[in-house]
Design an enzyme around this catalytic site. Structure first.
Site, PDB file in Angstrom:
ATOM      1  N   ARG A  35       0.824  -1.223   0.000  1.00  0.00           N
ATOM      2  CA  ARG A  35       0.000   0.000   0.000  1.00  0.00           C
ATOM      3  C   ARG A  35       0.853   1.266   0.000  1.00  0.00           C
ATOM      4  O   ARG A  35       0.444   2.275  -0.574  1.00  0.00           O
ATOM      5  CB  ARG A  35      -0.930  -0.016   1.210  1.00  0.00           C
ATOM      6  CG  ARG A  35      -2.024  -1.032   1.006  1.00  0.00           C
ATOM      7  CD  ARG A  35      -3.034  -1.006   2.102  1.00  0.00           C
ATOM      8  NE  ARG A  35      -4.201  -1.760   1.690  1.00  0.00           N
ATOM      9  CZ  ARG A  35      -5.138  -2.189   2.507  1.00  0.00           C
ATOM     10  NH1 ARG A  35      -5.065  -1.924   3.782  1.00  0.00           N
ATOM     11  NH2 ARG A  35      -6.165  -2.860   2.050  1.00  0.00           N
ATOM     12  N   LYS A 197     -21.460 -17.069  -1.569  1.00  0.00           N
ATOM     13  CA  LYS A 197     -22.921 -16.953  -1.487  1.00  0.00           C
ATOM     14  C   LYS A 197     -23.533 -16.039  -2.536  1.00  0.00           C
ATOM     15  O   LYS A 197     -22.996 -14.984  -2.846  1.00  0.00           O
ATOM     16  CB  LYS A 197     -23.298 -16.397  -0.107  1.00  0.00           C
ATOM     17  CG  LYS A 197     -23.060 -17.394   1.005  1.00  0.00           C
ATOM     18  CD  LYS A 197     -23.472 -16.776   2.316  1.00  0.00           C
ATOM     19  CE  LYS A 197     -23.528 -17.837   3.406  1.00  0.00           C
ATOM     20  NZ  LYS A 197     -23.917 -17.258   4.687  1.00  0.00           N
ATOM     21  N   GLY A 353     -11.948  -8.562  -2.466  1.00  0.00           N
ATOM     22  CA  GLY A 353     -11.838  -9.643  -1.497  1.00  0.00           C
ATOM     23  C   GLY A 353     -10.967 -10.809  -1.892  1.00  0.00           C
ATOM     24  O   GLY A 353      -9.799 -10.640  -2.252  1.00  0.00           O
ATOM     25  N   GLY A 376     -13.991  -3.489  -0.256  1.00  0.00           N
ATOM     26  CA  GLY A 376     -15.352  -2.954  -0.159  1.00  0.00           C
ATOM     27  C   GLY A 376     -15.635  -1.905  -1.229  1.00  0.00           C
ATOM     28  O   GLY A 376     -16.718  -1.865  -1.816  1.00  0.00           O
TER      29      GLY A 376
HETATM   30  P1  AMP Z   1     -16.598 -14.386  -1.251  1.00  0.00           P
HETATM   31  O1  AMP Z   1     -16.037 -13.639  -0.090  1.00  0.00           O
HETATM   32  O2  AMP Z   1     -18.081 -14.373  -1.352  1.00  0.00           O
HETATM   33  O3  AMP Z   1     -15.911 -14.029  -2.556  1.00  0.00           O
HETATM   34  O4  AMP Z   1     -16.295 -15.928  -0.951  1.00  0.00           O
HETATM   35  C1  AMP Z   1     -15.003 -16.429  -0.908  1.00  0.00           C
HETATM   36  C2  AMP Z   1     -15.038 -17.760  -0.247  1.00  0.00           C
HETATM   37  O5  AMP Z   1     -15.857 -18.636  -0.978  1.00  0.00           O
HETATM   38  C3  AMP Z   1     -13.702 -18.439  -0.145  1.00  0.00           C
HETATM   39  O6  AMP Z   1     -13.289 -18.453   1.183  1.00  0.00           O
HETATM   40  C4  AMP Z   1     -13.948 -19.843  -0.682  1.00  0.00           C
HETATM   41  O7  AMP Z   1     -13.398 -20.831   0.132  1.00  0.00           O
HETATM   42  C5  AMP Z   1     -15.458 -19.933  -0.671  1.00  0.00           C
HETATM   43  N1  AMP Z   1     -15.965 -20.918  -1.643  1.00  0.00           N
HETATM   44  C6  AMP Z   1     -15.713 -20.994  -2.949  1.00  0.00           C
HETATM   45  N2  AMP Z   1     -16.299 -22.085  -3.488  1.00  0.00           N
HETATM   46  C7  AMP Z   1     -16.947 -22.729  -2.498  1.00  0.00           C
HETATM   47  C8  AMP Z   1     -17.719 -23.922  -2.432  1.00  0.00           C
HETATM   48  N3  AMP Z   1     -17.954 -24.653  -3.499  1.00  0.00           N
HETATM   49  N4  AMP Z   1     -18.197 -24.280  -1.228  1.00  0.00           N
HETATM   50  C9  AMP Z   1     -17.965 -23.519  -0.136  1.00  0.00           C
HETATM   51  N5  AMP Z   1     -17.246 -22.378  -0.141  1.00  0.00           N
HETATM   52  C10 AMP Z   1     -16.739 -21.982  -1.313  1.00  0.00           C
END
Ligand code: AMP
Length: 395
Positions: A35, A197, A353, A376
């Site tokens: 940074r 999610k 992220g 964010g």
């Molecule tokens: P996000 O912060 O929503 O981008 O989610 C990132 C997280 O999603 C990471 O820590 C991954 O381990 C998780 N992830 C990716 N694919 C899967 C999956 N098939 N089942 C559970 N977690 C997942």
């Protein structure tokens, strides 16, 4: 959009909001200087013009004045990176600090103490912002990581610099990169959205459907879409209450002529563990007791083909549980595909992220066009929101 290139800083004092929220170890040493390095070009431009810099940043989330969050810990790291000795202030506002700022000679740098030692910073307090504004002739915002916050130093302070405010080089690059994807990207435009999610990505998906030709949906989000269409997802992560939304997204995509690509096969495991038993299986035939944790081989080939026919690529979110070695290859191979497309002339932006963590972990950083510095802030930009820190300079 005014940037530092629109100003000559000779004999001027630049008040620069930087993001020096760097990680420190137990001995209060900076463990990652990225940074600080990112802010260097803007600081050097001011100094080379013959100006001086007043740098302001937050560090961590202190509650009042807490020694462990003092910016004095980063003095040597800043000196190392910028190559200039700096003066460290004991506060960020007040008569004594104003006198120190006034005394700055061309070529000198004053680093203010942690802005968040004053609660007025995060409250976006006008009076506090006005006090900050006394420390410089020209205000530069070069902190993308906090551009989505209407804090005193990121947004409110800009009100006190009618014409004499601009974006630093880092923030300008972030804005240009996002615009390249969201407004002026060469077609075909692709977004790859992965992660855990649907619920956390829904606003992004809806906003992005108006901007892209192709949308790859992967990672944990897959299973809500698959189950909604009647597939069997076993114990895979799935948001039943978002299934209707998933069907609506598929319908909207059709109406908007966006091609959605979902995984066709997965690497499923009988436990959420790196040591679990695994099998490759069609995405809609996962038995109970098994969960999809990474993309399967047919999916990897399919996604590679899509990526390599696109000219503008946005990537947010991993395709599997990349933190576990046995479920990282889907994410790694996607990174390889994006690197190859970039080498062949595509513009690629990675942001928000965990995809940034994955890109760094697997060494793709220099093989994509741009890796965003703001989590964010990036996500809110992709949701189509106007960030207050950016709007304050545009006004
Ligand atoms: P996000 O912060 O929503 O981008 O989610 C990132 C997280 O999603 C990471 O820590 C991954 O381990 C998780 N992830 C990716 N694919 C899967 C999956 N098939 N089942 C559970 N977690 C997942």
């Amino acid at each position: 959009m005014k940037t530092v290139h629109d100003f000559n800083f000779e004999n001027k004092r630049a008040l620069i909001r930087v993001d020096f929220n760097v990680p420190l170890n137990d001995g209060f040493e900076v463990t990652d200087k990225t940074r600080i390095e990112s802010a260097k070009p803007t600081i050097i431009k001011v100094l080379e013009d013959g100006g001086s810099c007043v740098l302001m940043s937050h560090l961590g989330r202190p509650k009042g004045v807490q020694e462990e969050f003092s910016l004095k810990h980063i003095e040597h790291a800043v000196e190392d990176v910028i190559g200039v000795e700096i003066i460290v202030a004991s506060d960020c506002i007040g008569k004594e600090i104003e006198a120190k700022a006034n005394d700055l000679k061309p070529g000198q740098i004053l680093l203010l103490e942690n802005l968040r030692f004053h609660k007025e910073e995060t409250n976006g307090d006008r009076d506090f912002a006005e006090k900050l504004s006394r420390l410089g002739d020209i205000y530069i915002n070069d902190a993308f990581g906090t551009a989505h916050r209407a804090h005193a130093s990121t947004t409110i302070v800009a009100d006190f610099f009618t014409d004499s405010k601009c974006f630093g080089m880092l923030l300008a690059k972030e804005i240009e990169s996002i615009d390249k994807v969201m407004k002026s990207g060469e077609k075909p435009v692709l977004a790859v959205l992965g992660g855990a999610k649907v619920s956390s990505k829904i606003t992004i998906i809806e906003n992005i459907l108006d901007k892209v030709d192709h949308l790859i949906i992967g990672g944990g989000m897959t299973y809500t879409f698959v189950k909604a269409q009647g597939g069997k997802v076993g114990d895979s992560i799935c948001e039943d209450d978002k299934m209707e939304l998933a069907l609506d997204i598929l319908k909207q995509a059709k109406e908007k002529n966006v091609q959605i690509h979902l995984p066709v096969d997965v690497l499923a495991a009988n436990d959420f563990s790196n040591d679990a038993n695994t099998q490759i299986i069609d995405v809609d035939k996962i038995p109970n007791g098994w969960q999809g944790l990474d993309a399967g081989p047919k999916t990897k080939a399919l996604f590679d083909e899509v990526v390599n026919k696109c000219k503008t690529i946005l990537w947010n979110g991993p395709l599997g549980v990349f933190e576990m070695e046995n479920f990282a290859t889907g994410t790694i191979e996607l990174g390889n595909s994006i690197a190859e497309a970039t080498k062949n002339g595509a513009f690629s932006l990675v942001g928000g992220g965990d995809s940034v963590a994955a890109v760094k972990q697997f060494g793709f950083e220099d093989k994509v066009s741009y890796v965003s510095t703001g989590g964010g802030a990036m996500l809110e930009s992709l949701e189509g929101k106007t960030l207050p820190g950016i709007a304050a300079i545009m006004e």
